[in-house]
Every structure is written in C-alpha cells, then in structure tokens.
Enzyme design. Sequence first.
Site, PDB file in Angstrom:
ATOM      1  N   LYS A 146       1.098  -1.126  -0.074  1.00 12.03           N
ATOM      2  CA  LYS A 146       0.040  -0.138  -0.125  1.00 12.03           C
ATOM      3  C   LYS A 146       0.733   1.370   0.065  1.00 12.03           C
ATOM      4  O   LYS A 146       1.605   1.424   0.861  1.00 12.03           O
ATOM      5  CB  LYS A 146      -1.031  -0.046   1.058  1.00 12.03           C
ATOM      6  CG  LYS A 146      -1.856  -0.935   1.164  1.00 12.03           C
ATOM      7  CD  LYS A 146      -3.090  -1.027   2.306  1.00 12.03           C
ATOM      8  CE  LYS A 146      -4.170  -1.843   2.170  1.00 12.03           C
ATOM      9  NZ  LYS A 146      -5.166  -1.316   1.049  1.00 12.03           N
ATOM     10  N   ASP A 176      -0.736  -0.692  -4.164  1.00 13.13           N
ATOM     11  CA  ASP A 176      -2.389  -0.090  -4.205  1.00 13.13           C
ATOM     12  C   ASP A 176      -2.198   1.158  -3.616  1.00 13.13           C
ATOM     13  O   ASP A 176      -1.790   1.447  -2.310  1.00 13.13           O
ATOM     14  CB  ASP A 176      -3.049  -1.095  -3.065  1.00 13.13           C
ATOM     15  CG  ASP A 176      -4.371  -0.741  -3.116  1.00 13.13           C
ATOM     16  OD1 ASP A 176      -4.868   0.246  -3.765  1.00 13.13           O
ATOM     17  OD2 ASP A 176      -5.194  -1.283  -2.173  1.00 13.13           O
ATOM     18  N   GLU A 202      -3.411  -0.760  -8.054  1.00 19.13           N
ATOM     19  CA  GLU A 202      -4.510  -0.628  -7.888  1.00 19.13           C
ATOM     20  C   GLU A 202      -5.066   0.906  -7.874  1.00 19.13           C
ATOM     21  O   GLU A 202      -4.292   1.569  -7.099  1.00 19.13           O
ATOM     22  CB  GLU A 202      -5.099  -1.508  -6.595  1.00 19.13           C
ATOM     23  CG  GLU A 202      -4.886  -2.831  -6.746  1.00 19.13           C
ATOM     24  CD  GLU A 202      -5.355  -3.396  -5.580  1.00 19.13           C
ATOM     25  OE1 GLU A 202      -6.141  -2.995  -4.897  1.00 19.13           O
ATOM     26  OE2 GLU A 202      -4.866  -4.448  -5.124  1.00 19.13           O
ATOM     27  N   ASP A 227     -10.603  -0.881  -8.292  1.00 19.25           N
ATOM     28  CA  ASP A 227     -11.008  -1.411  -6.972  1.00 19.25           C
ATOM     29  C   ASP A 227     -12.187  -0.685  -6.613  1.00 19.25           C
ATOM     30  O   ASP A 227     -13.111  -1.063  -6.822  1.00 19.25           O
ATOM     31  CB  ASP A 227      -9.586  -1.371  -6.121  1.00 19.25           C
ATOM     32  CG  ASP A 227      -9.941  -1.914  -4.899  1.00 19.25           C
ATOM     33  OD1 ASP A 227     -11.206  -2.545  -4.598  1.00 19.25           O
ATOM     34  OD2 ASP A 227      -9.193  -2.012  -3.901  1.00 19.25           O
ATOM     35  N   LYS A 254     -14.127  -7.379  -4.537  1.00 20.00           N
ATOM     36  CA  LYS A 254     -14.234  -7.626  -2.967  1.00 20.00           C
ATOM     37  C   LYS A 254     -15.843  -7.953  -2.783  1.00 20.00           C
ATOM     38  O   LYS A 254     -16.552  -7.058  -3.003  1.00 20.00           O
ATOM     39  CB  LYS A 254     -13.951  -6.294  -2.116  1.00 20.00           C
ATOM     40  CG  LYS A 254     -12.476  -6.014  -2.185  1.00 20.00           C
ATOM     41  CD  LYS A 254     -12.366  -4.368  -1.240  1.00 20.00           C
ATOM     42  CE  LYS A 254     -10.682  -4.492  -0.960  1.00 20.00           C
ATOM     43  NZ  LYS A 254     -10.127  -3.776  -1.923  1.00 20.00           N
TER      44      LYS A 254
END
Length: 344
Positions: A146, A176, A202, A227, A254
Amino acid sequence: MLKAEWTKYTLKFYRQSRTSREVLNFKETYFIKIWDSAKPNVIGYGEAGLFRGLSSDDTPEFTSILDECCANINGLNLATLPSSAIRMGIETALSDLENGGEHEPFYSGMIPPTRINGLIWMGDKQFMLNEIEVKLRQGFSCLKLKIGGIDFASEVDILNSIRSRYSRDELELRLDANGAFLPENAMRRLEILSAFDIHSIEQPIKAGQIEAMAKICGVSPISIALDEELIGIKSLEDKVDIIRAIRPSYIILKPTLCGGFAQSDEWISIAERNNIGWWATSALESNIGLNAIARWTAAHKVKMPQGLGTGQLYTNNVDSPLTLNGEYLTSLPTNRWNFNEIRF
C-alpha cells in the site's frame, strides 16, 4: 420456516493498520445467523462486513435494513437488496445452512490451497522494510504494498531496496494507491514506479474520474487495476459501461463491497468477455467472511495470487480452520469453528 437474527461485533486489530485514507484500530462487523424452526440446532452463519468510509452501505439505514431482512427472511429477494454487505452475509448464511450449518463443509473437505499475496501495510520506511522481510521469510513470492501514506520519495526508496535484492522473476510486486495520486501527477509517478518492474497498481486516482482513469489506462507503463471504482455499481449495463469506458488491465473484486457473490460473478463474466483479468480481495472481514470468500475464490480455480487476508489481523477473531501454509491460504479440518464469543 426460516428464522434470522443479527448482531454487531467489534474486531480489534493487533496493532494499528494504516491506509492512505485512515488509521484503523478496530473494525465493526455484523454477524447473521439463519436457522429452520423445525431444526433449531442447525445454524448457518454469515457476515455483513460493513466498511466505514468506503462501502456504499455506510448509511444510517444499515441496521434498519438488517432488521427488515431478518424479519422477512422467508420472502427475501436477494437480487433486490440495496446493501452489498448484507446480501453477501445472507448468501453465506443460507449456503452454510444448506450444507449442514455451522460451516459444516470445513469438516468434510478443506479449502484447496490458494496462493495469496503478502500484504504490506503502510508505515514509515523502516516499518515497511521490516514487514517485507517478514513476508519473504514466510515464503511469499508476491507482495502487495500500500502506497500513498508516506512521502513518495521514501516509497520509491523502499521499492529500490526490494529490487536491488529480488528480480521480477523472484518476486512479484503489486501496488495499491487507494486513489492517493492526482490526475495531474499520476502519470509522472507511474513512470517513476515502472522502473521497478511492477506487476500492477490498484486505483492510482480516486474513483469517479472516468475520463481521467481511462486516459491513464491507455498510456500507463504499469497495468492498472480497478478497485474502489467498482463499489456501488449495481446494474449490468453500468458494469459493462464502466469496463468498456476505462478498459483496465484488471479488476479487483471484494464481494463484500461489490454486491456479494452473485454480483461478483457477473463482474467476472464481463471482465472475461472483454479480455480483462481479475482477482479477489477480502475487505477486513472476520474469519467467517474470509472463509466464504476463500471458498468462492477457490471454486473459480484461480491460478494467479489472490488478495485474501490470513485471519491474523485481530485479537478477537472467530476461531476457525483457516490456516496459512507459506503463501497458501487453506484450512485444516482438524481445527474447529468456535462461535461462543458471538452473542446474538
């Protein structure tokens, strides 16, 4: 006749977990149980994992919708439910009940080992480097970092440190950004990051900027994965439109945030028809939700690393057969579920 109840449960992190949006110390979730009044001892469990600040379900009406769904469980039309998380929770509980209750499938067969990426949470440079070393010692060959939570130069230093020791053939790197870049600086940053053989990134910019994201996808030196862009998109037509408008390399699913499993399957069909790759990601669910996502993912016979959690984030997670073997998430039928901490 079916009966249903729900309860709120607060998951507590072992340590603060940081994204570009927030710092997390705990996470609220909602458990659902469903049973047949003729067989009250057979119970199906599910999880409606509300994600504050990100989920389209984050509205004052969330618990009222839960109340209504539980009160009308026998005539419920899942396809028309306005809440993605509740839809997934009920899908899971009903499936569990149909298979004997209390996650009985775990005892008749394990989840096929599913390769996952090692997630590196945001922190200062030394923290992130330490976490990377831990994941590598555990056997991960794909890491997801991240970024966007510390200064960009430090993040570049971290990537440089990794690539000075591990080539792309030895270690796959995913990033991400959680929408941390701006349209005006995204391309320059992507060009800098491309020097480190990045598999994909992402959501480089915030969701909802369709034209800007489409432009980035068209010229980016790094494959772009959507995402947050998928959250709250419900109709088939809107899903098709956004995929065709942006043309990403990948979509990240997700199920808790993308409409549950049936809706996620719809996303997969659209992606595959448009030659777009996909993988699944959990969204900080407890082991109940993670188990459901892992089983759904494994059923698709996936090959590339998935973004599933490990069940090890929380001090008070629900005991389950889920286990991590190197970089593979699987289950041990000899381990048992323990729902005693859940009070309905």
